[in-house]
Design a protein around this motif. Structure first.
Motif, PDB file in Angstrom:
ATOM      1  N   GLN A   1       0.827  -1.216   0.000  1.00 21.91           N
ATOM      2  CA  GLN A   1       0.000   0.000   0.000  1.00 21.91           C
ATOM      3  C   GLN A   1       0.860   1.265   0.000  1.00 21.91           C
ATOM      4  O   GLN A   1       0.352   2.356   0.206  1.00 21.91           O
ATOM      5  N   GLY A   2       2.182   1.100  -0.184  1.00 24.58           N
ATOM      6  CA  GLY A   2       3.081   2.249  -0.219  1.00 24.58           C
ATOM      7  C   GLY A   2       3.581   2.703   1.142  1.00 24.58           C
ATOM      8  O   GLY A   2       4.293   3.704   1.233  1.00 24.58           O
ATOM      9  N   ILE A   3       3.236   1.982   2.200  1.00 23.69           N
ATOM     10  CA  ILE A   3       3.649   2.389   3.544  1.00 23.69           C
ATOM     11  C   ILE A   3       5.162   2.235   3.715  1.00 23.69           C
ATOM     12  O   ILE A   3       5.828   3.132   4.243  1.00 23.69           O
ATOM     13  N   GLY A   4       5.708   1.121   3.256  1.00 24.34           N
ATOM     14  CA  GLY A   4       7.154   0.921   3.352  1.00 24.34           C
ATOM     15  C   GLY A   4       7.920   2.002   2.618  1.00 24.34           C
ATOM     16  O   GLY A   4       8.912   2.533   3.123  1.00 24.34           O
ATOM     17  N   GLN A   5       7.454   2.357   1.420  1.00 24.02           N
ATOM     18  CA  GLN A   5       8.105   3.413   0.642  1.00 24.02           C
ATOM     19  C   GLN A   5       8.037   4.740   1.394  1.00 24.02           C
ATOM     20  O   GLN A   5       9.005   5.491   1.419  1.00 24.02           O
ATOM     21  N   GLN A   6       6.903   5.037   2.001  1.00 22.19           N
ATOM     22  CA  GLN A   6       6.776   6.264   2.804  1.00 22.19           C
ATOM     23  C   GLN A   6       7.745   6.252   3.979  1.00 22.19           C
ATOM     24  O   GLN A   6       8.376   7.265   4.278  1.00 22.19           O
ATOM     25  N   LEU A   7       7.859   5.117   4.644  1.00 27.60           N
ATOM     26  CA  LEU A   7       8.776   5.011   5.783  1.00 27.60           C
ATOM     27  C   LEU A   7      10.220   5.264   5.348  1.00 27.60           C
ATOM     28  O   LEU A   7      10.943   6.037   5.984  1.00 27.60           O
ATOM     29  N   VAL A   8      10.634   4.617   4.249  1.00 33.12           N
ATOM     30  CA  VAL A   8      12.005   4.787   3.760  1.00 33.12           C
ATOM     31  C   VAL A   8      12.238   6.230   3.319  1.00 33.12           C
ATOM     32  O   VAL A   8      13.241   6.854   3.679  1.00 33.12           O
ATOM     33  N   THR A   9      11.313   6.782   2.545  1.00 36.35           N
ATOM     34  CA  THR A   9      11.464   8.148   2.046  1.00 36.35           C
ATOM     35  C   THR A   9      11.564   9.146   3.192  1.00 36.35           C
ATOM     36  O   THR A   9      12.408  10.044   3.180  1.00 36.35           O
ATOM     37  N   ARG A  10      10.723   8.987   4.198  1.00 32.10           N
ATOM     38  CA  ARG A  10      10.753   9.882   5.351  1.00 32.10           C
ATOM     39  C   ARG A  10      12.039   9.706   6.169  1.00 32.10           C
ATOM     40  O   ARG A  10      12.582  10.671   6.688  1.00 32.10           O
ATOM     41  N   MET A  11      12.527   8.469   6.261  1.00 30.61           N
ATOM     42  CA  MET A  11      13.792   8.242   6.960  1.00 30.61           C
ATOM     43  C   MET A  11      14.937   8.871   6.185  1.00 30.61           C
ATOM     44  O   MET A  11      15.804   9.539   6.773  1.00 30.61           O
ATOM     45  N   PHE A  12      14.968   8.681   4.869  1.00 31.63           N
ATOM     46  CA  PHE A  12      16.021   9.294   4.056  1.00 31.63           C
ATOM     47  C   PHE A  12      16.032  10.813   4.223  1.00 31.63           C
ATOM     48  O   PHE A  12      17.085  11.435   4.234  1.00 31.63           O
ATOM     49  N   LYS A  13      14.868  11.413   4.346  1.00 31.09           N
ATOM     50  CA  LYS A  13      14.775  12.860   4.558  1.00 31.09           C
ATOM     51  C   LYS A  13      15.454  13.244   5.875  1.00 31.09           C
ATOM     52  O   LYS A  13      16.185  14.235   5.937  1.00 31.09           O
ATOM     53  N   GLN A  14      15.230  12.463   6.921  1.00 33.01           N
ATOM     54  CA  GLN A  14      15.865  12.742   8.212  1.00 33.01           C
ATOM     55  C   GLN A  14      17.386  12.575   8.149  1.00 33.01           C
ATOM     56  O   GLN A  14      18.113  13.220   8.895  1.00 33.01           O
ATOM     57  N   LEU A  15      17.843  11.697   7.261  1.00 32.26           N
ATOM     58  CA  LEU A  15      19.265  11.359   7.193  1.00 32.26           C
ATOM     59  C   LEU A  15      20.001  12.059   6.053  1.00 32.26           C
ATOM     60  O   LEU A  15      21.173  11.789   5.822  1.00 32.26           O
ATOM     61  N   GLU A  16      19.340  12.975   5.360  1.00 36.69           N
ATOM     62  CA  GLU A  16      19.928  13.557   4.151  1.00 36.69           C
ATOM     63  C   GLU A  16      21.215  14.337   4.412  1.00 36.69           C
ATOM     64  O   GLU A  16      21.985  14.589   3.489  1.00 36.69           O
ATOM     65  N   HIS A  17      21.491  14.699   5.645  1.00 39.42           N
ATOM     66  CA  HIS A  17      22.712  15.431   5.973  1.00 39.42           C
ATOM     67  C   HIS A  17      23.931  14.518   6.101  1.00 39.42           C
ATOM     68  O   HIS A  17      25.055  14.998   6.236  1.00 39.42           O
ATOM     69  N   LEU A  18      23.719  13.211   6.022  1.00 40.43           N
ATOM     70  CA  LEU A  18      24.808  12.254   6.211  1.00 40.43           C
ATOM     71  C   LEU A  18      25.387  11.773   4.889  1.00 40.43           C
ATOM     72  O   LEU A  18      24.694  11.721   3.871  1.00 40.43           O
ATOM     73  N   TYR A  19      26.637  11.379   4.911  1.00 37.90           N
ATOM     74  CA  TYR A  19      27.339  10.875   3.733  1.00 37.90           C
ATOM     75  C   TYR A  19      26.853   9.488   3.324  1.00 37.90           C
ATOM     76  O   TYR A  19      26.584   9.231   2.159  1.00 37.90           O
ATOM     77  N   MET A  20      26.762   8.564   4.290  1.00 38.36           N
ATOM     78  CA  MET A  20      26.392   7.194   3.917  1.00 38.36           C
ATOM     79  C   MET A  20      25.231   6.674   4.746  1.00 38.36           C
ATOM     80  O   MET A  20      25.165   6.885   5.950  1.00 38.36           O
ATOM     81  N   ILE A  21      24.317   6.018   4.042  1.00 38.97           N
ATOM     82  CA  ILE A  21      23.162   5.377   4.659  1.00 38.97           C
ATOM     83  C   ILE A  21      23.168   3.937   4.150  1.00 38.97           C
ATOM     84  O   ILE A  21      23.050   3.702   2.948  1.00 38.97           O
ATOM     85  N   ASP A  22      23.343   3.001   5.058  1.00 44.66           N
ATOM     86  CA  ASP A  22      23.490   1.601   4.676  1.00 44.66           C
ATOM     87  C   ASP A  22      22.334   0.756   5.192  1.00 44.66           C
ATOM     88  O   ASP A  22      21.826   0.985   6.296  1.00 44.66           O
ATOM     89  N   ILE A  23      21.951  -0.213   4.376  1.00 52.30           N
ATOM     90  CA  ILE A  23      20.931  -1.196   4.719  1.00 52.30           C
ATOM     91  C   ILE A  23      21.470  -2.555   4.288  1.00 52.30           C
ATOM     92  O   ILE A  23      22.028  -2.678   3.203  1.00 52.30           O
ATOM     93  N   CYS A  24      21.300  -3.547   5.117  1.00 55.62           N
ATOM     94  CA  CYS A  24      21.607  -4.926   4.748  1.00 55.62           C
ATOM     95  C   CYS A  24      20.266  -5.589   4.436  1.00 55.62           C
ATOM     96  O   CYS A  24      19.343  -5.501   5.248  1.00 55.62           O
TER      97      CYS A  24
END
Length: 137
Positions: free
Chosen positions: A79-102
């Motif tokens: 339903q797009g909830i996961g995409q919203q969660l990731v997008t909103r998290m990326f927004k919070q982390l946009e000041h960082l150089y690296m964002i990693d997920i396994c």
């Protein structure tokens, strides 16, 4: 759907049905603690005030962040909830150089669509602690 970036008001009763297929999942009380101890969090909360999805990040606050958990309850997937969660998290982390997920190989296309690049990584898992280990101070 309401998206919030704090777990301060989350209770164990709001967190049921997560960690599907985990042989030894964290209990809701432990889940609350891991959410509250994360440096960053985004929660999807439905009209009944139940958490239906969440994403967490651990960060040094300077260069890097690691996203250990992203989960949406089975009845709320696709339903797009996961995409919203990731997008909103990326927004919070946009000041960082690296964002990693396994992630598992079959999830690579999902994260690539969200702007991530596939890489090689290594992990160590202590499965005897899969349900969580609360650190005593």
């Amino acid at each position: 759907m309401n998206y919030i970036t704090t777990a301060d008001t989350v209770t164990a009763t709001m967190l049921t049905g997560f960690f599907v297929d985990w042989p030894n999942p964290p209990q809701p009380k432990t889940h609350v603690t891991l959410l509250q101890n994360s440096d960053y969090v985004v929660l999807a909360v439905n009209e009944e005030q139940q958490v239906v999805g969440f994403i967490t990040a651990i960060s040094d606050g300077v260069l890097s962040a690691y996203i250990p958990l992203l989960e949406v309850l089975p009845n709320y997937q696709h339903q797009g909830i996961g995409q919203q969660l990731v997008t909103r998290m990326f927004k919070q982390l946009e000041h960082l150089y690296m964002i990693d997920i396994c992630c598992d190989a079959e999830l690579r296309p999902y994260y690539e669509k969200l702007g991530m690049t596939s890489t090689v990584g290594m992990v160590k898992r202590n499965y005897r602690h899969q349900s969580g280990h609360l650190k005593h101070h």
